[in-house]
Each structure stands twice: as structure tokens, then as C-alpha cells.
Design an enzyme around this catalytic site. Structure first.
Site, PDB file in Angstrom:
ATOM      1  CG  HIS A 127      83.052  47.519  53.310  1.00 29.40           C
ATOM      2  ND1 HIS A 127      83.107  48.594  54.167  1.00 29.40           N
ATOM      3  CD2 HIS A 127      82.163  46.657  53.853  1.00 29.40           C
ATOM      4  CE1 HIS A 127      82.283  48.382  55.179  1.00 29.40           C
ATOM      5  NE2 HIS A 127      81.694  47.214  55.009  1.00 29.40           N
ATOM      6  CG  ASP A 204      89.354  45.846  53.167  1.00 30.48           C
ATOM      7  OD1 ASP A 204      89.548  45.131  54.183  1.00 30.48           O
ATOM      8  OD2 ASP A 204      88.257  46.348  52.894  1.00 30.48           O
ATOM      9  CD  GLN A 207      84.168  40.206  54.585  1.00 29.14           C
ATOM     10  OE1 GLN A 207      84.009  38.993  54.783  1.00 29.14           O
ATOM     11  NE2 GLN A 207      83.516  41.125  55.257  1.00 29.14           N
ATOM     12  CE  LYS A 230      84.450  42.572  58.650  1.00 28.98           C
ATOM     13  NZ  LYS A 230      82.992  42.681  58.711  1.00 28.98           N
ATOM     14  CB  CYS A 368      78.929  48.705  54.036  1.00 27.41           C
ATOM     15  SG  CYS A 368      78.056  48.922  55.562  1.00 27.41           S
TER      16      CYS A 368
END
Lengths: 410, 168
Positions: A127, A204, A207, A230, A368
Site C-alpha cells: 500500500h 503492515d 489487512q 479495520k 492506494c
């Protein structure tokens, strides 16, 4: 945390007031969960109750309400520790979200140890928030940004990745799950290889954390981050995990109140982590909401969540692949419940507009993640991203919606 | 667009009209342009629309216009229809048409004459029911505005303001 209870999809959906909404006269089919997730009543009500009858600042109050706020926030820090299986609650830093966490590490860790010519290694899946902070750091410090490529299915090419790792590799930043394609990256192997090369690893988890159990100690990653909104929690709050030895060595990111030991005009001594990285009054209402969200996820259990989302992914993949002219972008065998697709000759923005009229919320655009779009020769895709509260009927509504799109452009 | 809770769905037919679908499929004046005297690029960061517009102005007349690039059906049809509407007109006429079109699409209550002034382009009025798509329909017109203003490599983005700019 409480033991998971057996839940039906109907009773879970009933926990989310927003899922009963209508959009353009149709029942809302909310398929934009990779962007942000809906909130269970428990989170909404906990934050509302706190604001109505418990609200007071943290840390500095000598009075009862403030002490209680402080205790609640400490409790959430402990919940986050348990959620990620970190060694100590002090390894949990509250930030605004994954973006701020990555910027914090790029600033506080990245700027510290590196010399000109050192390398930062990312993957093609990242991302923008896991590209740009490193790019800026590299420009500023004369470092080199290297990128591990993916194959046509959207999997990181491990041999290429291994080749790119070397004595100059100083830091690896990699996503747990691709937001644009859904690919689940082979973190255990990637982290081992990186450590073997002497690099530290930031994961990261924006997600990943909402969809699968994450054990930072088993992974042995050096940094891990996720965003509250999220994972069914509020916006404006997120978590950075860092191994204590790194957090101790790092420079503060922002400075101000709450992060110091002592201040004079000549010198300031910083507080130990995590306070060192939490300048200013924290978003404590959101912290309390995040704690409630993690409790909610735990109450469902990863097994149930995983089974629901896997079934939705399988159904959506199977139903969408049968649509003529539809190409699913990202077909890794190991995927989260994200289906990104291209409809031949029809721009995703037009797809999104027509689906919107059908009450279906999807993302249309570059997500993104422009580099990975370019990898597939596209500027944009339409993306349906699922959460455990989505249903087979919503997948069918999506299929009907896409048929309608094809009808308009026939 | 109607209120999200409303039970009256807006009419997709007003957005995806035959003419629009036709120009999307077969865009007119698509490609490079010989002897271009001005150009501009237009980007819509939201969805990745990206066009390159070229003009040829001779003796105050727009003697040639062409565009290249990619984007959604609305932006592409708007670009295609724009080129057919402005070609051969004087720069003054083009500027008036551009102002009227932007007025019609961007103002809640457009000026009295705008609707009549744009002629067949009024078919884009349906886009107003889809507020996020207005940027798609106006993108190429804002590129035209930049190109006429004369920057040799002007760039416009849908994120950099939407209001019609007074022409100079």
C-alpha cells in the site's frame, strides 16, 4: 478474553446496526471491508457510555474519574498485548493507525542507524503507506529502496526476495495481506530470511490483523502495526508493536506532553516506551472502543471468522469467474477474502456507480497501491472485500449487479 | 443522487445514455494532433482517469483538437463530445461554451442561458444526480480551460478545485 461462543450469521449481523441500512432503496451490501469495517453495537455503546458517564483525561488526574480512565487504557494496552501475543504491554504503542505507525518507525528507527547506501526492501504488493515513508527516508538519507516482485498470481517471488536481501539490507517492510489483491504473504519465511541477512522487519498488519490470528513472537517480526477501524473499532486509533530493544533505541517521533521524564530549557529526558512515542493527550475514547472491538473479535473466535470468510471468498471467486469478460486480479492460493477484478472494456468507476444503485458498496480505483495495479497493466480495479458478517446472498447480489453493468455496456 | 435512505433510486439511464455509451465505445478525435499549439493533461486521482488534450489554434480559431488517455465512460464520452462541439469554433465561442458547460454542471442553479448555450451537451445534466461523477464529466473541460490559458504543459487535477474559473 472470553471463550468463543457459537454464533449464527444472523445473530452476528444483528450486532451491527449499520448492516441494516439501505442504500439507494436497496438493502446495503457492504463489501468494502478492506477500506473500513462496520462497528458492532458493543463498540458504539461502550464509547457512548464512556463519553456520557465516565469521561475524564488519562494519566494526570488525581481524581477518581481520571484514574479510572487511565486504568481502562492500561487494560486495553494489555488486551492488545494479548491479541498480538507480545511479550510486554510496554511494547504496544498507541498511534492513529497503521499509516502513523509506519511513519513512526521510518522516522524513529529508520533515521537512526543507517548509512548512505543502506537498503530498504519492500514488496510490489505494498500500500502507498508502506512505500512512501520509506521512499522519503531513502531520498533524505541516500539509501536505496528495493522492491521484491510478485508473480502473475500476486505472490511474492521468494527467490527474488532472497536475492535482494544482502548485507546492505537494513530494513524489510512487508504487508501481511495485500489490500488490493488479498494475497497473504509468507511472513514466517520472509522474516527468517530477512533476519538471516541481518535486517529488521516491519509487518503492515492493517489487512491481516482483522482476519487471522497474529502472534508477533512466533513470527519474530521486529515491528507490527494495525488500524482500529479495520478491525471493527473506531477510527483514529491503531497499534504499533515493537520489540522492546528497538523501542528503547528509537528516537521519539513527535514530542510534547506525556512523553517526557523531565524538561528544562537546556535538556529533556524522555520517558521509557511506550510513553516516549505517545506525545499529547491520547485518543483514549477510541482506545477504549478498540479494546471493546478486540473483545468482540475474540468472542467470535478466529476459527469461526476464518471459516466464514473462507467460504465467502470461495463462493465469490467461483461465481465471479463464471462472468464473461471478468478477470480476477490476484489469484494466489493463499488469499484473504478480497476479490479484485477487471471487467473487460468497462471502467471500475462505472462498475462502482451501477453497483451503488443496487445498494452494493465496493471500492473502485487504484486502492492506494498504484505500483501493483501497474504490475497487471491496469490503473484501477473494482474490489469486493468481505468480512465474516457478509452473506452468500450478498455475493449473489454482487453477481446480479455485475450482470446489470454488463447489460448497460452491452 | 437521492438521499441514501430514499426508496427512489436515481435513474441510471440518465447517466448512461445512448450517446454517452456510443462516444465511450467509439471516441471521436482520439489520438495525437499534428501542429498542436497548446496542450494540457487532466487527472482524476480518485479513479485514475487520465487524459492528454491537444489543441491547434490558428487565427483565433480552434482548427484542431484531439485527446488521448483512459478513464471511465463518463469522462471519455465527455472528452469525445467536447471535441466535436468545439472544433472549428473561435476561441471566444469555445470559452463561452466551456463556461456555460461548467456552470450547468457545477452550479445547483445554473444561469438562465447556460442550458441553451451548451446545446446537445445538456445530456450531461443527468450526471448531476451522481455527484461523485460530476468530476468525470468536467475533467476534460478543465483541461481545455488550462490549455486555452496557454501553459505549454498545463496539468489539472479534479482535486484542485471545482468552481468554474472566470475566463480571461
Amino acid at each position: 478474553m472470553t471463550a468463543p461462543e457459537r454464533r449464527t450469521i444472523e445473530s452476528v449481523r444483528a450486532d451491527f446496526p449499520m448492516l441494516a441500512a439501505r442504500m439507494n432503496g436497496r438493502p446495503l451490501a457492504y463489501l468494502d471491508n478492506a477500506a473500513t469495517t462496520q462497528k458492532p453495537r458493543a463498540v458504539i455503546e461502550r464509547m457512548s457510555r464512556f463519553l456520557s458517564s465516565e469521561y475524564a483525561t488519562v494519566h494526570r488526574g488525581i481524581y477518581t474519574f481520571s484514574q479510572e480512565s487511565t486504568r481502562l487504557c492500561d487494560e486495553v494496552r494489555e488486551k492488545c498485548r494479548a491479541f498480538l501475543n507480545a511479550a510486554r504491554p510496554e511494547e504496544i504503542v498507541f498511534v492513529r493507525g497503521a499509516t502513523e505507525a509506519i511513519n513512526l518507525v521510518a522516522h524513529g528507527y529508520g533515521r537512526r542507524a543507517l548509512r548512505e547506501g543502506d537498503e530498504v526492501l519492500i514488496t510490489e504488493l505494498e500500500h502507498h503507506s508502506n512505500i512512501v515513508p520509506w521512499q522519503r527516508l531513502c531520498q533524505e538519507r541516500g539509501l536505496r529502496l528495493r522492491v521484491a516482485p510478485v508473480n502473475d498470481a500476486g505472490e511474492v517471488l521468494l527467490e527474488e526476495y532472497r536475492r535482494l536481501l544482502g548485507p546492505r539490507t537494513y530494513l524489510v517492510a512487508v504487508t501481511q495481506v495485500s489490500n488490493a489483491l488479498g494475497t497473504v504473504t509468507p511472513l514466517p519465511e520472509m522474516i527468517k530470511m530477512a533476519h538471516h541477512a541481518g535486517a529488521v522487519v516491519l509487518v503492515d498488519g492493517a489487512q491481516g490483523a482483522p482476519h487471522r490470528a497474529t502472534d508477533v513472537r512466533a513470527l519474530d517480526c521486529d515491528f507490527y502495526c494495525f488500524s482500529g477501524h479495520k478491525i471493527y473499532g473506531p477510527t483514529g486509533i491503531g497499534v504499533l508493536y515493537g520489540k522492546m530493544k528497538h523501542l528503547e533505541a528509537m528516537d521519539p517521533y513527535q514530542s510534547g506532553g506525556d512523553m517526557i521524564e523531565s524538561v528544562s530549557f537546556e535538556e529533556t529526558t524522555y520517558a521509557p516506551p511506550p510513553a516516549k512515542f505517545e506525545a499529547g493527550t491520547p485518543a483514549f475514547v477510541e482506545i477504549i472502543g478498540l479494546g471493546e472491538a478486540l473483545d468482540y473479535v475474540s468472542s467470535l473466535g478466529w476459527e469461526w471468522i476464518g471459516a466464514q470468510e473462507e467460504a465467502l471468498l470461495r463462493l465469490a471467486t467461483e461465481r465471479l469467474s463464471r462472468i464473461p469478460g471478468l478477470r480476477i486480479i490476484g489469484q494466489a492460493p493463499h488469499k484473504a477474502a478480497v476479490v479484485s477484478f477487471d471487467l473487460e472494456g468497462i471502467h471500475p468507476h462505472d462498475v462502482g456507480t451501477i453497483l451503488n444503485e443496487e445498494g452494493i458498496a465496493v471500492r473502485a480505483g487504484n486502492h492506494c497501491a498504484q505500483p501493483v495495479m501497474r504490475r497487471y497493466g491496469l490503473t484501477a480495479t473494482t474490489r469486493a472485500s468481505f468480512a465474516y458478517y457478509n452473506t452468500a446472498e450478498e455475493v449473489e447480489a454482487l453477481v446480479r449487479g455485475i450482470e446489470r453493468v454488463r447489460g448497460v455496456f452491452a | 443522487m437521492s438521499h441514501p435512505e430514499s426508496s427512489q433510486p436515481v435513474k441510471l439511464g440518465e447517466l448512461y445514455q445512448e450517446v454517452i455509451l456510443d462516444h465511450n465505445k467509439k471516441p471521436r478525435n482520439y489520438g495525437p494532433l499534428d501542429g498542436a499549439t497548446a496542450e494540457a493533461r487532466g487527472h482524476n486521482r480518485l479513479c485514475g482517469d487520465s487524459y492528454h488534450l491537444r489543441l491547434r489554434v490558428q487565427d483565433g480559431v480552434l482548427s484542431g483538437i484531439a485527446f488521448e488517455g483512459q478513464g471511465c465512460a463518463i469522462s471519455k464520452a465527455s472528452a469525445s463530445l467536447m471535441t466535436t462541439a468545439v472544433e472549428g469554433k473561435s476561441v471566444e465561442e469555445v470559452t463561452r461554451l466551456k463556461d456555460a458547460f461548467l456552470d450547468l454542471l457545477l452550479r445547483e442553479k445554473p444561469a438562465d442561458g447556460s442550458r441553451a448555450a451548451v446545446g446537445r451537451l445538456k445530456l450531461f445534466e443527468g450526471v448531476k444526480q451522481f455527484p461523485v461523477r460530476v468530476k468525470c464529466a468536467t475533467l476534460i473541460w478543465r483541461a481545455l480551460e488550462e490549455a486555452l490559458r496557454g501553459g505549454p504543459s498545463a496539468e489539472v487535477s479534479t482535486e484542485s478545485g471545482q468552481g468554474p474559473t472566470p475566463s480571461s
